[in-house]
Scaffold this active site. Structure first.
Site, PDB file in Angstrom:
ATOM      1  CG  HIS A 122     -76.569 -51.692   1.886  1.00  0.00           C
ATOM      2  ND1 HIS A 122     -77.528 -52.638   1.654  1.00  0.00           N
ATOM      3  CD2 HIS A 122     -76.366 -51.698   3.231  1.00  0.00           C
ATOM      4  CE1 HIS A 122     -77.886 -53.192   2.795  1.00  0.00           C
ATOM      5  NE2 HIS A 122     -77.195 -52.640   3.780  1.00  0.00           N
ATOM      6  CG  ASP A 198     -79.052 -46.164  -0.614  1.00  0.00           C
ATOM      7  OD1 ASP A 198     -79.583 -45.619   0.371  1.00  0.00           O
ATOM      8  OD2 ASP A 198     -78.535 -47.302  -0.571  1.00  0.00           O
ATOM      9  CD  GLN A 201     -75.544 -45.440   6.581  1.00  0.00           C
ATOM     10  OE1 GLN A 201     -75.219 -44.681   7.496  1.00  0.00           O
ATOM     11  NE2 GLN A 201     -76.037 -46.641   6.821  1.00  0.00           N
ATOM     12  CE  LYS A 224     -79.805 -48.131   7.145  1.00  0.00           C
ATOM     13  NZ  LYS A 224     -78.949 -49.032   7.930  1.00  0.00           N
ATOM     14  CB  CYS A 361     -75.053 -55.201   3.470  1.00  0.00           C
ATOM     15  SG  CYS A 361     -75.970 -55.966   4.785  1.00  0.00           S
TER      16      CYS A 361
HETATM   17  C1  LIG Z   1     -76.499 -47.186   2.183  1.00  0.00           C
HETATM   18  C2  LIG Z   1     -77.574 -48.150   2.575  1.00  0.00           C
HETATM   19  N1  LIG Z   1     -78.470 -48.545   1.654  1.00  0.00           N
HETATM   20  C3  LIG Z   1     -79.471 -49.386   1.953  1.00  0.00           C
HETATM   21  C4  LIG Z   1     -79.620 -49.911   3.210  1.00  0.00           C
HETATM   22  C5  LIG Z   1     -80.762 -50.853   3.491  1.00  0.00           C
HETATM   23  O1  LIG Z   1     -81.665 -50.263   4.365  1.00  0.00           O
HETATM   24  P1  LIG Z   1     -82.874 -51.088   4.975  1.00  0.00           P
HETATM   25  O2  LIG Z   1     -82.290 -52.338   5.525  1.00  0.00           O
HETATM   26  O3  LIG Z   1     -83.423 -50.188   6.036  1.00  0.00           O
HETATM   27  O4  LIG Z   1     -83.838 -51.339   3.881  1.00  0.00           O
HETATM   28  C6  LIG Z   1     -78.714 -49.542   4.201  1.00  0.00           C
HETATM   29  C7  LIG Z   1     -78.835 -50.115   5.561  1.00  0.00           C
HETATM   30  O5  LIG Z   1     -77.908 -50.616   6.151  1.00  0.00           O
HETATM   31  C8  LIG Z   1     -77.671 -48.637   3.880  1.00  0.00           C
HETATM   32  O6  LIG Z   1     -76.789 -48.254   4.796  1.00  0.00           O
END
Ligand SMILES: Cc1ncc(COP(=O)(O)O)c(C=O)c1O
Lengths: 405, 136
Positions: A122, A198, A201, A224, A361
């Site tokens: 992401h 990270d 997900q 999430k 993203c």
């Molecule tokens: C794999 C992953 N990393 C990071 C993020 C960013 O999360 P947040 O917008 O809650 O900071 C997301 C959110 O879509 C994600 O799916």
């Protein structure tokens, strides 16, 4: 299937409203999940019974708020099997947590050091590292997924004695693919690199054990995983958190301040400047309890069953490119040649079905796949088989309507 | 240039068609139908300079002027957006720059039942298109 989503769907009243005159079918769970009543109640309860600033006043409400706030930290520690509450730093979410680490490690990076990520990241786990590389002269390297969507059988050569940081997602938000995380982490550790996972997900689906993973940092967002928005977690090993330079300074994170110098507080407070998102932390702890009270393997099996069901139906229907794996994932990500994903999205929306169309993203990954965006349906524990089928039916209808015959 | 009766009637039929839609689904189908009447731009015209920033689907807009009246040609890689472009262009086509600048385009699109396309401006960038139309 042993699991019946109706056993908990009533805990999510938002799902029982209509959307554009149709039953709301919420399949955008990888973007954010809905929140169970327990979480909503905890927020209401916080403001009704214990609203006060934490760690400050010595009075009835402040003691109560502080106790609950620190108890919430303990619950999070238990949820991911962290060795203790001092390893849990509250953040706004995954994005802030990664930025905290990227900025906090900057003082250790030199020109020609390497930061390694994967091609599934992401933007939140890409841009902070890229910008860190720009600032320090370090090199951002990418461990790619092959064109067939597999991992190279041998990728150890990406980990070199220059690798200082390895940061990888556990599961791709865009295409649902998992990383061979444990192997990657082992390679990174052999090179003494800092490791960050990270888990944005993953947390809603997998039981997480940060000690078994043995990563330096693990980050995720509350929203999430059935928790509130605006709250997330940075877990770190003690030595890893200790080397981070606080990227924000101010109140709460200090022990003593004079005009000449500041003595920082101990962990976890050292990395938490300012009044925290108290009700968010409490709500997230309740979301963890909600998940822990469920048969989590059964929930996960159900979510995978739904994704696999859609995968099977759509591959039979044909005419689309599916990027998500057939199995072991909780989402389906696809594109239809000559039809824009936003157009499909709009028709699904007109029928009350919420999915996500776009690049998720992850521009570089989309470029690698050769698409401008995909349509993604992502499942949570409250989704039903009827909803999965409705998605397939309406998607096929949309393709019919939008095809230029 | 004199307009044929059909051309003169067109903005009104577009308006009538969209206003007759009583659900999001009907609006969708109407926009798909309208999209077919949009003349496509050539590949040479779909250049970065003509592209509108802020849209998740690609949108190109070319503004021309003759005898003080503005003419618009537009295209998108998304079909629904092409339908929306037909509706938007019908509002401003053959008007003077001043006239267009004085229009409340947001309100006009709302009247056409397209307000939900306005609220999701972050993804479809309709507002970016409107401000482009009203550029001096
Ligand atoms: C794999 C992953 N990393 C990071 C993020 C960013 O999360 P947040 O917008 O809650 O900071 C997301 C959110 O879509 C994600 O799916």
């Amino acid at each position: 299937m042993p699991f019946d989503p109706s056993s908990l769907r009533h805990l999510f009243p938002i799902l029982s409203q209509p959307a554009h005159g149709h039953p709301l079918t919420y399949l955008d769970n990888a973007a954010t999940t809905q929140k169970p009543l327990l979480v909503l109640d905890s927020i209401q309860d916080y403001y009704q019974t214990c609203n006060a600033n934490v760690h400050r006043g010595a009075h009835f409400l402040s003691d109560r708020a502080t106790n609950r706030f620190e108890q919430a930290r303990e619950n999070i520690a238990r949820f991911i099997n962290a060795p203790g509450q001092s390893h849990i730093i509250w953040t706004k979410g995954t994005t802030e947590a990664i930025n905290m680490v990227a900025l906090g490690l900057e003082h250790l990076l030199k020109k020609d050091d390497e930061i390694l990520i994967t091609s599934l990241e992401h933007h939140a786990n890409l841009v902070p590292w890229q910008q860190l590389a720009f600032r320090t002269g370090a090199r951002l390297r990418v461990l790619p997924l092959t064109s067939s969507g597999e991992w190279e059988t041998e990728f150890s050569h990406y980990f070199t004695d220059r690798t200082r940081i390895f940061s990888a997602t556990q599961i791709s938000n865009a295409i649902g693919t998992s990383t061979p995380l444990q192997t990657m982490l082992d390679h990174a550790k052999q090179q003494s690199a800092f490791t960050l996972v990270d888990g944005a997900q993953a947390v809603a689906h997998y039981p997480i054990d940060v000690q078994a993973l043995d990563c330096d940092f693990y980050v995720f967002s509350g929203h999430k995983m059935y928790g509130p928005t605006g709250i997330g977690v940075l877990y770190g090993k003690n030595h890893a958190l200790e080397v981070l330079i606080p990227y924000q300074t101010g109140g709460e994170m200090v022990r003593h301040v004079s005009y000449q110098a500041t003595e920082f507080n101990i962990l976890p407070y050292r990395l938490e400047a300012g009044t925290p998102h108290i009700e968010g932390a409490l709500g997230l702890a309740v979301a963890c309890d909600f998940l822990l009270s469920q048969d989590r393997p059964a929930l996960f099996a159900w979510e995978q069953h739904l994704a696999n069901h859609v995968y099977q139906r759509l591959s039979k229907a044909g005419g689309m490119e599916i990027y998500s794996p057939e199995k072991h994932t909780t989402l389906v990500s696809l594109s239809v040649p000559n039809i824009h994903a936003l157009d499909l999205n709009a028709y699904l929306d007109s029928k009350g079905i919420a999915v996500r169309a776009g690049s998720h993203c992850a521009h570089p990954l989309m470029a690698q796949l050769g698409v401008s965006g995909t349509l993604r349906a992502s499942f949570a524990c409250y989704n039903t088989l009827e909803e999965a089928d409705r998605f397939c039916d309406v998607l096929i209808e949309a393709i019919d309507l939008l095809s230029d015959e | 240039m004199t307009k044929t009766a059909l051309e003169q009637a067109q903005p009104f039929t577009i308006k009538a068609q969209l206003q007759a839609c009583s659900s999001k689904e009907e609006t969708f189908k109407t926009l798909v139908t309208l999209s077919k009447s949009l003349p496509r731009l050539s590949e040479e015209e779909k250049i970065e300079d003509n592209k509108i920033k802020g849209c998740e689907s690609a949108v190109w807009l070319i503004i021309e002027e003759s005898n003080g009246l503005r003419h618009f040609r537009a295209d998108s890689d998304a079909k629904l957006m092409r339908g929306v472009l037909v509706a938007i262009v019908s509002l401003v086509e053959e008007k003077t720059r001043i006239d267009i600048q004085q229009m409340d385009l947001k309100a006009e699109l709302q009247e056409l039942n397209l307000s939900s396309y306005l609220t999701s401006s972050r993804t479809n960038g309709i507002l970016a298109i409107l401000s482009q139309l009203q550029q001096p």
